[in-house]
Design a protein around this motif. Structure first.
Motif, PDB file in Angstrom:
ATOM      1  N   ALA A 121       0.828  -1.208   0.000  1.00 55.00           N
ATOM      2  CA  ALA A 121       0.000   0.000   0.000  1.00 55.00           C
ATOM      3  C   ALA A 121       0.858   1.251   0.000  1.00 55.00           C
ATOM      4  N   VAL A 122       2.008   1.198   0.684  1.00 52.12           N
ATOM      5  CA  VAL A 122       2.924   2.343   0.698  1.00 52.12           C
ATOM      6  C   VAL A 122       3.558   2.515  -0.671  1.00 52.12           C
ATOM      7  N   ARG A 123       3.936   1.384  -1.292  1.00 52.12           N
ATOM      8  CA  ARG A 123       4.510   1.473  -2.640  1.00 52.12           C
ATOM      9  C   ARG A 123       3.486   2.053  -3.623  1.00 52.12           C
ATOM     10  N   ASP A 124       2.239   1.634  -3.485  1.00 52.40           N
ATOM     11  CA  ASP A 124       1.183   2.165  -4.353  1.00 52.40           C
ATOM     12  C   ASP A 124       0.968   3.652  -4.105  1.00 52.40           C
ATOM     13  N   LEU A 125       1.187   4.069  -2.861  1.00 53.83           N
ATOM     14  CA  LEU A 125       1.055   5.484  -2.528  1.00 53.83           C
ATOM     15  C   LEU A 125       2.005   6.324  -3.381  1.00 53.83           C
ATOM     16  N   PHE A 126       3.251   5.864  -3.515  1.00 54.98           N
ATOM     17  CA  PHE A 126       4.228   6.596  -4.320  1.00 54.98           C
ATOM     18  C   PHE A 126       3.892   6.505  -5.810  1.00 54.98           C
ATOM     19  N   HIS A 127       3.496   5.313  -6.254  1.00 52.54           N
ATOM     20  CA  HIS A 127       3.247   5.144  -7.687  1.00 52.54           C
ATOM     21  C   HIS A 127       1.976   5.872  -8.136  1.00 52.54           C
ATOM     22  N   THR A 128       1.082   6.176  -7.214  1.00 49.33           N
ATOM     23  CA  THR A 128      -0.087   6.982  -7.568  1.00 49.33           C
ATOM     24  C   THR A 128       0.356   8.333  -8.128  1.00 49.33           C
ATOM     25  N   LEU A 129       1.426   8.879  -7.553  1.00 47.24           N
ATOM     26  CA  LEU A 129       1.915  10.186  -8.007  1.00 47.24           C
ATOM     27  C   LEU A 129       2.491  10.114  -9.421  1.00 47.24           C
ATOM     28  N   SER A 130       2.943   8.922  -9.843  1.00 44.27           N
ATOM     29  CA  SER A 130       3.508   8.798 -11.190  1.00 44.27           C
ATOM     30  C   SER A 130       2.431   8.757 -12.266  1.00 44.27           C
ATOM     31  N   ARG A 131       1.161   8.708 -11.859  1.00 36.94           N
ATOM     32  CA  ARG A 131       0.076   8.630 -12.843  1.00 36.94           C
ATOM     33  C   ARG A 131      -0.413   9.995 -13.291  1.00 36.94           C
ATOM     34  N   ARG A 132       0.217  11.063 -12.790  1.00 35.04           N
ATOM     35  CA  ARG A 132      -0.180  12.404 -13.229  1.00 35.04           C
ATOM     36  C   ARG A 132       0.109  12.558 -14.723  1.00 35.04           C
ATOM     37  N   GLN A 133      -0.771  13.240 -15.424  1.00 37.21           N
ATOM     38  CA  GLN A 133      -0.667  13.339 -16.881  1.00 37.21           C
ATOM     39  C   GLN A 133       0.640  13.991 -17.311  1.00 37.21           C
ATOM     40  N   ALA A 134       1.036  15.065 -16.641  1.00 36.11           N
ATOM     41  CA  ALA A 134       2.267  15.765 -17.017  1.00 36.11           C
ATOM     42  C   ALA A 134       3.479  14.839 -16.908  1.00 36.11           C
ATOM     43  N   PHE A 135       3.499  14.010 -15.885  1.00 28.87           N
ATOM     44  CA  PHE A 135       4.623  13.094 -15.693  1.00 28.87           C
ATOM     45  C   PHE A 135       4.590  11.980 -16.737  1.00 28.87           C
ATOM     46  N   GLN A 136       3.412  11.432 -17.014  1.00 32.15           N
ATOM     47  CA  GLN A 136       3.298  10.365 -18.003  1.00 32.15           C
ATOM     48  C   GLN A 136       3.727  10.842 -19.388  1.00 32.15           C
ATOM     49  N   GLU A 137       3.363  12.059 -19.744  1.00 27.38           N
ATOM     50  CA  GLU A 137       3.764  12.605 -21.049  1.00 27.38           C
ATOM     51  C   GLU A 137       5.276  12.776 -21.122  1.00 27.38           C
ATOM     52  N   LEU A 138       5.886  13.211 -20.011  1.00 28.31           N
ATOM     53  CA  LEU A 138       7.342  13.373 -19.980  1.00 28.31           C
ATOM     54  C   LEU A 138       8.036  12.029 -20.140  1.00 28.31           C
ATOM     55  N   VAL A 139       7.548  11.008 -19.451  1.00 28.61           N
ATOM     56  CA  VAL A 139       8.143   9.674 -19.559  1.00 28.61           C
ATOM     57  C   VAL A 139       8.020   9.148 -20.986  1.00 28.61           C
ATOM     58  N   ALA A 140       6.864   9.349 -21.610  1.00 25.58           N
ATOM     59  CA  ALA A 140       6.660   8.865 -22.980  1.00 25.58           C
ATOM     60  C   ALA A 140       7.647   9.520 -23.945  1.00 25.58           C
ATOM     61  N   LYS A 141       7.901  10.810 -23.777  1.00 23.87           N
ATOM     62  CA  LYS A 141       8.851  11.514 -24.656  1.00 23.87           C
ATOM     63  C   LYS A 141      10.270  10.983 -24.462  1.00 23.87           C
ATOM     64  N   LEU A 142      10.637  10.705 -23.215  1.00 28.62           N
ATOM     65  CA  LEU A 142      11.982  10.189 -22.965  1.00 28.62           C
ATOM     66  C   LEU A 142      12.137   8.778 -23.516  1.00 28.62           C
ATOM     67  N   LEU A 143      11.098   7.971 -23.425  1.00 31.31           N
ATOM     68  CA  LEU A 143      11.172   6.619 -23.967  1.00 31.31           C
ATOM     69  C   LEU A 143      11.248   6.624 -25.486  1.00 31.31           C
ATOM     70  N   ARG A 144      10.724   7.682 -26.093  1.00 32.44           N
ATOM     71  CA  ARG A 144      10.838   7.828 -27.563  1.00 32.44           C
ATOM     72  C   ARG A 144      12.167   8.456 -27.957  1.00 32.44           C
ATOM     73  N   ARG A 145      13.057   8.683 -26.978  1.00 27.78           N
ATOM     74  CA  ARG A 145      14.406   9.243 -27.187  1.00 27.78           C
ATOM     75  C   ARG A 145      14.364  10.675 -27.686  1.00 27.78           C
ATOM     76  N   GLU A 146      13.287  11.407 -27.365  1.00 24.35           N
ATOM     77  CA  GLU A 146      13.265  12.828 -27.689  1.00 24.35           C
ATOM     78  C   GLU A 146      14.212  13.564 -26.748  1.00 24.35           C
ATOM     79  N   THR A 147      14.746  14.714 -27.223  1.00 25.29           N
ATOM     80  CA  THR A 147      15.748  15.436 -26.436  1.00 25.29           C
ATOM     81  C   THR A 147      15.219  16.707 -25.789  1.00 25.29           C
ATOM     82  N   GLY A 148      14.055  17.152 -26.177  1.00 26.16           N
ATOM     83  CA  GLY A 148      13.485  18.341 -25.520  1.00 26.16           C
ATOM     84  C   GLY A 148      14.067  19.640 -26.051  1.00 26.16           C
ATOM     85  N   PRO A 149      14.241  20.661 -25.210  1.00 25.83           N
ATOM     86  CA  PRO A 149      14.158  20.627 -23.744  1.00 25.83           C
ATOM     87  C   PRO A 149      12.722  20.527 -23.218  1.00 25.83           C
TER      88      PRO A 149
END
Length: 736
Positions: free
Chosen positions: A5-33
């Motif tokens: 339940a504590v681990r899920d507590l932290f991973h709940t924060l990773s489900r924010r849309q802004a964070f998910q979009e950032l992760v997707a861009k990094l996995l696609r090897r985009e450089t940003g900024p």
């Protein structure tokens, strides 16, 4: 394991849309900024770990200064331990900046040098998930990755490696020859055996050679010097990022025309900043991290810190060549980060369209647990999940008792490699299996609230104000120098000793302003009216002079008298060590009385102790009795603060001596203390046929005469007294 339940507590924060979009861009090897805003320092650390966990790409985090790096590093390590269950995974690291500048003719602190050397080696070998570097560290020029990879020494059984080559390599990476090896950074060679204590190793290594072949590698115990476990391979990490050699020191001295250098082939203060003039550093930290994600924590503050650094460097025109050979400017560094993913994280972003994760600091309660519990209940009623953080099991138990007292159910969260104590496990079980309040073990000083995720973190210093009386972790030896205790007692005119320059005269504390920076310095005077300014951050280099009454002669800055004096003292210390070795050898060869093993009366006496003995008391008594049972004279010093139970240990040893018909003498420094011990012994031995007498001025001459006769004939078992016991007329029948 961390509670699911504590681990899920932290991973709940990773489900924010802004964070998910950032992760997707990094996995696609985009450089940003890219950018991410709205994060408090605690939130930044958590999202750094979540980002690494989602992408598994190494990260270089640049911050404005050492203080921010230490704060962020502490938080990052905490969340990394809670979220990453792989025990073999490398941990985050801080790559610190030097605390001094080129041209100040001082060497960096050894702890910083060691931390940087190991950090650069890890970066070069790709063995670190997250590296946090202050701006002044990120701007330092470096060598290529292969240069730092060669610094570590790899040892494997069956390999052929000349012992002379190993010794030369150890000396070049900062290890010193000592016998015996007891501390990190020491090595010794005895015939075909090499002992070395590597950095970041719990135990030193013992490497045995057959010719040039490594026959075996063992780890050994420092205290007993005995091998404890065999290993097939080992690694000796460097203590310096610049390999040392007499040729390098001579070349460095030549670059400054040998000014202030006593011996050109030996190290001298500040050589580390001159070395790049001899061996130019063409690479940067960006080259070492490869395709790592570069995170800029508050980019505007980083740029300002870089400008302040160069403003201070530019104020030393005589050291311009040193500055340019050691540091990049920020304008030069920015293009070097190009081509790598860059993320700017900010607490506040004025751009309304920037990706944003809302967070705000937690409420501060200043020790009022009633208010804290009420706030937690209020948040839970609003649908929040609340996590209280505590740095130790003791603090967790304290919080568990408080929450139970207020009837607040909770779940327990620990790092993956730690189990709950029975006390905590019982209270977590009684609290119930389902709860919206969590107790998490981790060093999070200041909490944060995530309104969009309905999660609240409450830090340890949100609950209780930090105390200056409690030592906080992470303080370096340079901050806890031996000189600090004497600073308040120093007055102008007192003599001090600088580890490099020798005896000088303390003239006072001076504040020096360098651009926008200002600091306090100790002003020391040397022979010829030479002055030396020592920053208070380097107090570890100076200590109060403790010689005789006559004023000592002042040493000359850059002279040879201090070096020669140290050499003479080292020679005398070796002679003293030889004498001590002979003395202890004689004691070892001497025959003493071997006391019997513990009898029933001994166990009965120890069980009659009205308190529960501490672990240290039990250990000390056991070791002393073991010495008494050996055939050699005991030579042991028992240390402990007032009230920590030394007297009880002494009484147990005394009782053991009485069991073999021996007499016991207890010597006290004062009459009052002798009387206190006399009363204590009488009460403790009251149930046993033991006669105890006191020899001090509290006894009349007639009483002393009678006691002396009884002592001679063995009628007194324990004699307690002051120096009166050392008089010639005090004769024991059979002193144990």
């Amino acid at each position: 394991m961390t509670h699911p339940a504590v681990r899920d507590l932290f991973h709940t924060l990773s489900r924010r849309q802004a964070f998910q979009e950032l992760v997707a861009k990094l996995l696609r090897r985009e450089t940003g900024p890219f950018s991410l805003a709205g994060l408090t320092p605690t939130a930044k650390a958590l999202y750094l770990v979540l980002l690494w966990q989602a992408t598994e790409r190494p990260m270089l985090v640049v911050v404005d200064g050492n203080h921010r790096a230490e704060t962020l590093g502490e938080l990052t390590e905490t969340f990394f331990d809670l979220l990453v269950s792989r025990t073999e995974a490398a941990r985050p690291q801080i790559l610190p900046a030097f605390e001094i500048l080129p041209g100040q003719k001082l060497s960096p602190h050894s702890e910083i040098t060691e931390q940087r050397a190991i950090g650069l080696w890890r970066l070069a070998t790709g063995r670190v998930p997250i590296t946090i570097a202050p701006a002044a560290s990120a701007l330092l020029r470096t060598h290529g990755a292969e240069y730092y990879r060669r610094l570590a020494l790899e040892l494997r059984t069956g390999e052929e490696l000349p012992l002379d080559t190993i010794e030369a390599h150890l000396a070049s990476i900062g290890y010193e020859k000592r016998e015996p090896v007891e501390m990190v950074g020491e090595y010794s060679i005895r015939g075909g055996i090499l002992d070395v204590f590597p950095a970041e190793s719990a135990r030193p290594l013992r490497v045995e050679f057959f010719g040039d072949e490594i026959e075996s590698i063992r780890r050994f115990d420092v205290e007993s010097q005995r091998s404890v476990v065999r290993v097939s391979e080992a690694q000796v990490l460097p203590l310096t990022e610049q390999p040392r050699s007499r040729q390098l020191f001579h070349a460095c001295a030549g670059k400054i025309d040998f000014e202030g250098v006593a011996s050109p082939g030996d190290p001298f203060p500040g050589w580390e900043f001159i070395a790049p003039l001899v061996e130019p550093r063409e690479q940067s930290l960006a080259a070492l991290v490869g395709d790592a994600v570069v995170v800029l924590d508050e980019p505007e503050q980083i740029r300002s810190a870089a400008e302040r650094l160069w403003k201070r460097l530019d104020q030393q025109p005589e050291a311009a060549a040193l500055a340019a050979s050691n540091f990049f400017r920020w304008e030069e560094m920015e293009p070097l980060f190009a081509g790598r993913p860059q993320i700017a994280v900010r607490d506040l972003d004025l751009d309304a369209g920037a990706p944003h994760i809302s967070s705000r600091p937690s409420m501060v309660f200043h020790g009022s647990m009633q208010v804290a519990v009420a706030e937690a209940k209020n948040l839970v009623e609003q649908g929040y999940r609340v996590a209280f953080f505590a740095a130790s099991n003791g603090e967790l138990e304290r919080l568990a008792d408080i929450l139970r007292e207020y009837s607040v159910p909770f779940q327990l969260g620990l790092s993956p490699n730690e189990a709950a104590s029975p006390y905590l496990a019982e209270r977590a079980y009684l609290a119930g299996p389902v709860a919206s309040t969590y107790l998490v073990k981790g060093l999070v000083r200041r909490g944060t609230i995530f309104p969009e995720s309905s999660i609240a973190f409450i830090g340890s210093e949100d609950l209780f104000d930090p105390s200056d009386l409690i030592a906080r972790p992470g303080i370096t030896k340079s901050q806890l120098s031996a000189f600090a205790a004497d600073l308040a007692d120093l007055k102008p005119g007192d003599y001090v000793v600088h580890v490099t320059h020798g005896v000088g005269r303390f003239l006072g504390i001076r504040e020096i302003v360098q651009g926008e920076q200002k600091g306090d310095f100790m002003l020391l005077e040397y022979a010829g009216d030479a002055k030396l300014y020592v920053p208070l951050t380097r107090m570890d280099l100076v200590e109060k002079y403790r010689g005789g009454q006559a004023p000592p002669p002042l040493d000359k800055l850059g002279g040879t008298t201090w070096t020669a004096r140290k050499s003479r003292i080292k020679a005398k210390m070796r002679d003293m060590a030889d004498e001590l070795l002979k003395l202890y050898a004689q004691r070892r060869m001497a025959e003493g009385f071997s006391f019997s093993r513990d009898a029933n009366w001994q166990r009965e006496f120890e069980d009659a102790f009205e308190f529960n003995p501490t672990k240290d008391q039990i250990s000390a008594a056991k070791e002393i009795k073991r010495d008494m049972e050996s055939p050699h004279p005991m030579d042991r010093l028992l240390c402990g603060d007032v009230g920590y139970g030394k007297t009880e240990v002494a009484m147990r040893a005394a009782f053991k001596a009485l069991g073999d018909g021996k007499q016991v003498a207890l010597l006290a420094p004062t009459t009052v203390l002798a009387f206190q011990h006399y009363e204590t012994f009488r009460q403790r031995f009251a149930a046993f046929p033991v006669r105890i007498e006191m020899f001090s001025r509290f006894r009349s001459p007639k009483e002393l005469k009678t006691a002396l006769e009884d002592l001679l004939y063995g009628k007194i078992d324990i004699a307690i007294g002051t120096h009166r016991l050392l008089s010639k007329d005090v004769v024991f029948r059979d002193l144990g």
